[in-house]
Design an enzyme around this catalytic site. Structure first.
Site, PDB file in Angstrom:
ATOM      1  N   GLU A 218       0.821  -1.213   0.000  1.00  0.00           N
ATOM      2  CA  GLU A 218       0.000   0.000   0.000  1.00  0.00           C
ATOM      3  C   GLU A 218       0.858   1.267   0.000  1.00  0.00           C
ATOM      4  O   GLU A 218       0.642   2.178   0.784  1.00  0.00           O
ATOM      5  CB  GLU A 218      -0.946  -0.020   1.201  1.00  0.00           C
ATOM      6  CG  GLU A 218      -1.900  -1.204   1.171  1.00  0.00           C
ATOM      7  CD  GLU A 218      -2.942  -1.204   2.284  1.00  0.00           C
ATOM      8  OE1 GLU A 218      -2.640  -0.715   3.379  1.00  0.00           O
ATOM      9  OE2 GLU A 218      -4.056  -1.702   2.023  1.00  0.00           O
TER      10      GLU A 218
ATOM     11  N   ASP B  90      -8.226  -9.095   4.209  1.00  0.00           N
ATOM     12  CA  ASP B  90      -7.956  -8.009   5.139  1.00  0.00           C
ATOM     13  C   ASP B  90      -8.953  -7.954   6.283  1.00  0.00           C
ATOM     14  O   ASP B  90      -9.878  -7.165   6.225  1.00  0.00           O
ATOM     15  CB  ASP B  90      -8.013  -6.667   4.387  1.00  0.00           C
ATOM     16  CG  ASP B  90      -7.441  -5.535   5.213  1.00  0.00           C
ATOM     17  OD1 ASP B  90      -6.927  -5.810   6.298  1.00  0.00           O
ATOM     18  OD2 ASP B  90      -7.508  -4.382   4.752  1.00  0.00           O
TER      19      ASP B  90
ATOM     20  N   ARG C 198      -6.069 -10.843  -5.401  1.00  0.00           N
ATOM     21  CA  ARG C 198      -5.341 -10.349  -4.227  1.00  0.00           C
ATOM     22  C   ARG C 198      -5.201 -11.439  -3.156  1.00  0.00           C
ATOM     23  O   ARG C 198      -4.214 -11.472  -2.423  1.00  0.00           O
ATOM     24  CB  ARG C 198      -6.084  -9.128  -3.670  1.00  0.00           C
ATOM     25  CG  ARG C 198      -5.556  -8.634  -2.347  1.00  0.00           C
ATOM     26  CD  ARG C 198      -6.150  -7.288  -2.022  1.00  0.00           C
ATOM     27  NE  ARG C 198      -6.068  -7.005  -0.596  1.00  0.00           N
ATOM     28  CZ  ARG C 198      -6.684  -5.993  -0.007  1.00  0.00           C
ATOM     29  NH1 ARG C 198      -7.431  -5.161  -0.725  1.00  0.00           N
ATOM     30  NH2 ARG C 198      -6.559  -5.786   1.281  1.00  0.00           N
TER      31      ARG C 198
ATOM     32  N   GLU D  28     -12.323  -2.211  12.410  1.00  0.00           N
ATOM     33  CA  GLU D  28     -12.334  -1.466  11.146  1.00  0.00           C
ATOM     34  C   GLU D  28     -13.493  -1.887  10.241  1.00  0.00           C
ATOM     35  O   GLU D  28     -14.194  -1.051   9.687  1.00  0.00           O
ATOM     36  CB  GLU D  28     -11.004  -1.685  10.429  1.00  0.00           C
ATOM     37  CG  GLU D  28     -10.945  -1.048   9.056  1.00  0.00           C
ATOM     38  CD  GLU D  28      -9.594  -1.245   8.365  1.00  0.00           C
ATOM     39  OE1 GLU D  28      -8.704  -1.880   8.940  1.00  0.00           O
ATOM     40  OE2 GLU D  28      -9.443  -0.733   7.239  1.00  0.00           O
TER      41      GLU D  28
HETATM   42  O1  GCW Z   1      -6.775  -3.003   6.729  1.00  0.00           O
HETATM   43  C1  GCW Z   1      -5.960  -2.166   5.999  1.00  0.00           C
HETATM   44  C2  GCW Z   1      -6.263  -0.827   6.548  1.00  0.00           C
HETATM   45  C3  GCW Z   1      -5.089   0.104   6.498  1.00  0.00           C
HETATM   46  C4  GCW Z   1      -3.889  -0.597   7.122  1.00  0.00           C
HETATM   47  C5  GCW Z   1      -3.588  -1.832   6.315  1.00  0.00           C
HETATM   48  C6  GCW Z   1      -2.450  -2.644   6.887  1.00  0.00           C
HETATM   49  C7  GCW Z   1      -2.149   0.349   8.446  1.00  0.00           C
HETATM   50  O2  GCW Z   1      -7.362  -0.285   5.880  1.00  0.00           O
HETATM   51  O3  GCW Z   1      -5.441   1.262   7.218  1.00  0.00           O
HETATM   52  O4  GCW Z   1      -2.783   0.250   7.207  1.00  0.00           O
HETATM   53  O5  GCW Z   1      -4.704  -2.671   6.286  1.00  0.00           O
HETATM   54  O6  GCW Z   1      -2.733  -3.598   7.589  1.00  0.00           O
HETATM   55  O7  GCW Z   1      -1.304  -2.325   6.665  1.00  0.00           O
END
Ligand code: GCW
Length: 719
Positions: free
Chosen positions: A307, A381, A352, A409
């Site tokens: 990211e 995620d 992904r 989240e």
């Molecule tokens: O879940 C996603 C989040 C990001 C986070 C990323 C990660 C810290 O939306 O905010 O960044 O994963 O785990 O690196």
């Protein structure tokens, strides 16, 4: 008559309940009301002898004396060494202090540095309770455990406890930015007030350490994985030192996140190439400097080439090149590197789900001894429901660290009551089959199949902030608690943990426990049901991830768009990850994938995770897929109503302040559940072209209305 008596009792109960903010967490010692239990405890704990004088022992002693005096409503005397041999509660980290024949010495051979023994024994007609460990830290854990037994009103007359943590590193990852915003934080700002550190040690730092110690957490990563190199400069290391000093007596080590490009940003080098000698030297020097401030510094967590974060691949080097460079720098000081596997690339046109596995499995065996690869519980995620990450069981030569997300989240943030114990357990208990049946994810973590594995760990992305109750939602505290308890002992059940937490945080009353525990235990499934049923995932709002937005399709990277994940079309919905699709399933052991690979037999909770399923597909209920989705969205939202009713019935057992807060939040949750339900069904209906069954109330707003909602200032998103 019975009824009148009951109301009098409940009235009396309410009357006694003073308003509480929730600040006390589960360390809320209460005067025991049950007279029989009170006198039994008083009789069994008439005096105490605790050996030692370290800071850690002082903390344990104070905690114990304070906890006992409140719960037993009586000052429990400490006896001098001369009377130690008759003390009813005898606590020591010295094996030789225990009477021979007590068997304690032998038991301590199994408990390592942190485990403890709590035994009740009859000696000279007198019941004596021993708390023993090999270190002061173990004593602190033993004392907290003993207090927990009393808080949860357990019998103590024949204790035979030997408790050893199943993994070594039990940690929290704070995604705290240095300006005190918290990425994905929903409970206010960061606890770390960098501006007033190192001079001012906020008492809250101590309370934080104490709460963590009480559940066995022994490490904290202070900074966001989206890292800022400034934390590695002397001004900030001074502050880090102050926190490390405050946490040390509680057995908590401090870790930091390392920004891979730090040599350029604060070291004035031209490159951060991990094979460049100057870069390697820079890290060695930097690490040496850190250890001058914090002699027991734990090491680094690194998010690299993920990211937009810098990493070794910027220099055409591998993840292991990057990790090993840092590992070499911390090795002389016994530090470790936790290298995150959360990587997926915009350029790759590969599901992904598959990318971390593709990237890391070939590197198995290439990492230095003091490197762990830190893997999220699932491959996408932290979704509300996600099959276990295929990396578990696939890297036998590399110690893997579990990364759970405690902050919610994708699970209702701080407005929804969602107990994550069942989510954590679902993953830990999943069978990878990598070493035959019974090769659970938990066993992959704790080294059960690899006796040489010295690094073992579980970490959780913290949900803690400056809110007075620490976690925003009063029930979110349970998720912090559950993470710690499961990291200590992954064999505990989610029910058991909920029960402990409820007793300590609210009440030991059986009626309360029965209803509240059910509420907690069902809450995660309820959330899944009204937001992401049947394996739907990643259909949340852009950026802030708050609320539904399955229609989003305009983001730069394909795999940031919800449409990439649900793939709804006129035929059906879901992501085909079988051999006819992305074949992510091939990354699982053939035995493990059996429960998913065939659409007709796939467990329905993960159906759309692995299959693109026709709208007319017949589900086990006999309903078509479309009708099943309607059923789930409607049933899930309706269940929030039941949660509200259940909570309302608990009013007599909870102080007004905390009861009211949860009540209001459940109202918000209900509105949000309806929002998820309506927005998702109206949108998916544009593909299914089928009606919402007539027995359900019609959505009162249009799809366009839901699409028009914007939340530019929603928390947790770097605002
Ligand atoms: O879940 C996603 C989040 C990001 C986070 C990323 C990660 C810290 O939306 O905010 O960044 O994963 O785990 O690196």
């Amino acid at each position: 008559m019975k009824k009148i008596l009951l109301s009098c009792f409940l009235f009396a109960l309410c009357f006694q309940l003073k308003a509480e903010t929730g600040y006390e967490l589960w360390l809320r010692y209460q005067a025991l009301q049950d007279q029989a239990l009170l006198s039994s405890y008083r009789q069994q704990i008439s005096n105490i002898y605790m050996e030692g004088s370290s800071e850690t022992i002082k903390i344990a002693r104070e905690e114990l004396l304070n906890g006992l005096s409140v719960m037993l409503q009586k000052k429990i005397p400490s006896v001098s060494v001369a009377s130690a041999s008759t003390a009813s509660l005898f606590i020591s980290a010295r094996t030789s202090s225990f009477p021979s024949g007590s068997g304690i010495k032998e038991l301590l051979q199994q408990t390592g540095d942190e485990g403890f023994v709590i035994h009740t024994q009859k000696i000279n007609q007198q019941n004596r309770i021993f708390i023993a460990g090999n270190t002061d830290q173990a004593i602190l854990y033993g004392v907290f455990h003993f207090l927990r037994l009393l808080q949860t009103q357990q019998p103590i007359s024949s204790l035979q406890i030997v408790s050893v943590p199943k993994v070594k590193l039990r940690m929290l990852n704070h995604w705290d930015n240095m300006n005190r915003t918290v990425e994905r934080g929903y409970a206010g700002f960061s606890l770390w007030n960098w501006h007033t550190l190192p001079g001012y040690i906020d008492p809250r730092y101590i309370d934080y350490a104490r709460a963590n110690a009480s559940i066995g957490i022994n490490g904290t990563v202070l900074t966001n994985v989206n890292a800022n190199a400034t934390i590695l400069t002397p001004t900030y290391l001074e502050k880090v030192k102050a926190l490390a000093d405050a946490f040390r007596p509680y057995g908590i080590k401090v870790y930091l996140t390392a920004r891979f490009s730090a040599p350029i940003e604060i070291g004035r080098l031209k490159t951060a190439d991990p094979l460049d000698p100057q870069v390697r030297q820079w890290w060695k020097d930097k690490v040496k400097e850190i250890y001058q401030y914090v002699p027991d510094f734990g090491g680094f967590v690194v998010k690299a080439n993920s990211e937009g974060q810098p990493g070794p691949q910027d220099y055409k080097r591998s993840h292991s090149d990057g990790a090993n460079m840092l590992a070499e720098a911390v090795a002389p000081f016994k530090g470790i590197i936790m290298w995150r596997a959360f990587v997926y690339s915009a350029e790759k046109n590969v599901d992904r789900h598959k990318q971390a596995y593709d990237e890391f499995v070939p590197l198995d065996g290439a990492f230095n001894k003091n490197v762990m690869v830190q893997v999220k519980n699932g491959a996408i995620d932290f979704m509300p429901r996600e099959p276990f990450h295929p990396l578990f069981g696939a890297m036998p030569k590399t110690p893997l660290m579990m990364e759970f997300q405690v902050t919610q989240e994708y699970l209702g943030q701080a407005t929804n009551l969602v107990y994550l114990g069942p989510l954590f357990k679902e993953c830990l208990d999943s069978d990878t089959y990598s070493n035959g049946k019974g090769s659970t994810v938990a066993k992959m973590l704790d080294g059960s199949f690899n006796k040489e594995q010295t690094l073992t760990g579980i970490t959780g992305v913290a949900n803690i902030g400056t809110d007075v109750n620490w976690c925003g939602h009063p029930f979110a505290q349970a998720n912090w608690y559950a993470l710690g308890r499961l990291a200590w002992d992954h064999s505990l059940s989610a029910e058991k943990i909920a029960d402990e937490w409820l007793r300590m945080t609210y009440s030991n009353h059986p009626t309360f426990l029965q209803t509240a525990s059910k509420l907690m235990m069902e809450s995660r499934d309820v959330f899944v049901q009204y937001s992401n049923p049947n394996g739907l995932h990643h259909i949340m709002g852009t950026g802030h991830h708050y609320g539904p937005a399955p229609w989003v399709s305009n983001l730069n990277r394909p795999d940031w768009n919800p449409v990439y994940y649900h793939k709804a079309d006129s035929l059906g919905i879901g992501f085909n990850r079988t051999a006819t699709g992305s074949n992510a399933l091939e990354q699982y052991h053939p035995e493990a994938r059996k429960i998913w690979e065939n659409m007709n037999t796939c467990e329905e909770k993960n159906l759309l995770w692995f299959h693109h399923v026709p709208w007319t597909f017949k589900m086990k209920s006999g309903r078509s897929l479309w009708d099943e989705l309607c059923f789930n969205y409607y049933t899930g939202a309706a269940k929030v109503k039941s949660m509200q009713q259940a909570w309302a019935s608990l009013k007599p057992y909870v102080d007004q302040q905390r009861h009211e807060q949860v009540r209001m939040l459940l109202t918000v949750q209900h509105e949000e559940a309806i929002w998820w339900r309506n927005a998702c069904l109206l949108y998916f209906q544009t593909f299914s072209k089928q009606p919402i069954p007539a027995n359900y109330e019609k959505p009162d707003k249009t799809l366009d209305y839901y699409k028009s909602l914007r939340f530019p200032l929603a928390p947790g998103n770097g605002n």
